[in-house]
Design a protein around this motif. Structure first.
Motif, PDB file in Angstrom:
ATOM      1  N   ALA A   2      64.559  94.883  24.227  1.00 51.63           N
ATOM      2  CA  ALA A   2      64.236  94.552  23.217  1.00 51.63           C
ATOM      3  C   ALA A   2      63.387  95.466  21.966  1.00 51.63           C
ATOM      4  CB  ALA A   2      63.493  93.281  23.583  1.00 51.63           C
ATOM      5  N   GLU A   3      63.372  95.343  20.926  1.00 49.06           N
ATOM      6  CA  GLU A   3      62.590  95.935  19.970  1.00 49.06           C
ATOM      7  C   GLU A   3      61.218  95.378  20.331  1.00 49.06           C
ATOM      8  OE1 GLU A   3      62.616  98.297  17.657  1.00 49.06           O
ATOM      9  OE2 GLU A   3      64.633  98.890  18.197  1.00 49.06           O
ATOM     10  N   GLU A   8      53.245  90.125  17.978  1.00 47.30           N
ATOM     11  CA  GLU A   8      53.769  88.796  18.015  1.00 47.30           C
ATOM     12  C   GLU A   8      53.610  88.374  19.692  1.00 47.30           C
ATOM     13  OE1 GLU A   8      57.988  89.419  17.475  1.00 47.30           O
ATOM     14  OE2 GLU A   8      57.855  89.476  15.316  1.00 47.30           O
ATOM     15  N   MET A   9      52.981  88.978  20.460  1.00 50.74           N
ATOM     16  CA  MET A   9      52.810  88.761  21.805  1.00 50.74           C
ATOM     17  C   MET A   9      52.062  87.793  22.042  1.00 50.74           C
ATOM     18  SD  MET A   9      52.445  91.018  25.278  1.00 50.74           S
ATOM     19  CE  MET A   9      50.909  90.755  25.982  1.00 50.74           C
ATOM     20  N   ASP A  10      51.879  86.669  22.560  1.00 53.86           N
ATOM     21  CA  ASP A  10      50.886  85.544  22.842  1.00 53.86           C
ATOM     22  C   ASP A  10      49.973  86.065  23.819  1.00 53.86           C
ATOM     23  OD1 ASP A  10      49.653  83.399  22.966  1.00 53.86           O
ATOM     24  OD2 ASP A  10      50.672  82.300  24.437  1.00 53.86           O
ATOM     25  N   ILE A  11      48.654  86.578  23.378  1.00 50.23           N
ATOM     26  CA  ILE A  11      47.828  86.906  24.415  1.00 50.23           C
ATOM     27  C   ILE A  11      46.420  86.137  24.716  1.00 50.23           C
ATOM     28  CG2 ILE A  11      48.337  89.378  23.756  1.00 50.23           C
ATOM     29  CD1 ILE A  11      45.586  89.236  22.072  1.00 50.23           C
TER      30      ILE A  11
END
Length: 44
Positions: A2-3, A8-11
């Motif tokens: 995946a790009e 965008e990651m939930d941290i």
């Protein structure tokens, strides 16, 4: 594969873990300093 898109990651889990670590480290440091002051005053 995946790009990767920055931001965008939930941290939220990592942030809670870090806050807990910092909180525990701060509390442990305060307790250690209080113990050292107590030992200095008692003369042990």
């Amino acid at each position: 594969m995946a790009e990767h898109k920055h931001g965008e990651m939930d941290i939220s889990v990592q942030e809670k873990t870090f806050e807990g670590f910092i909180s525990m480290t701060t509390k442990a440091t305060i307790v250690i300093l209080l113990i050292l002051v107590f030992l200095a005053l008692v003369g042990a």
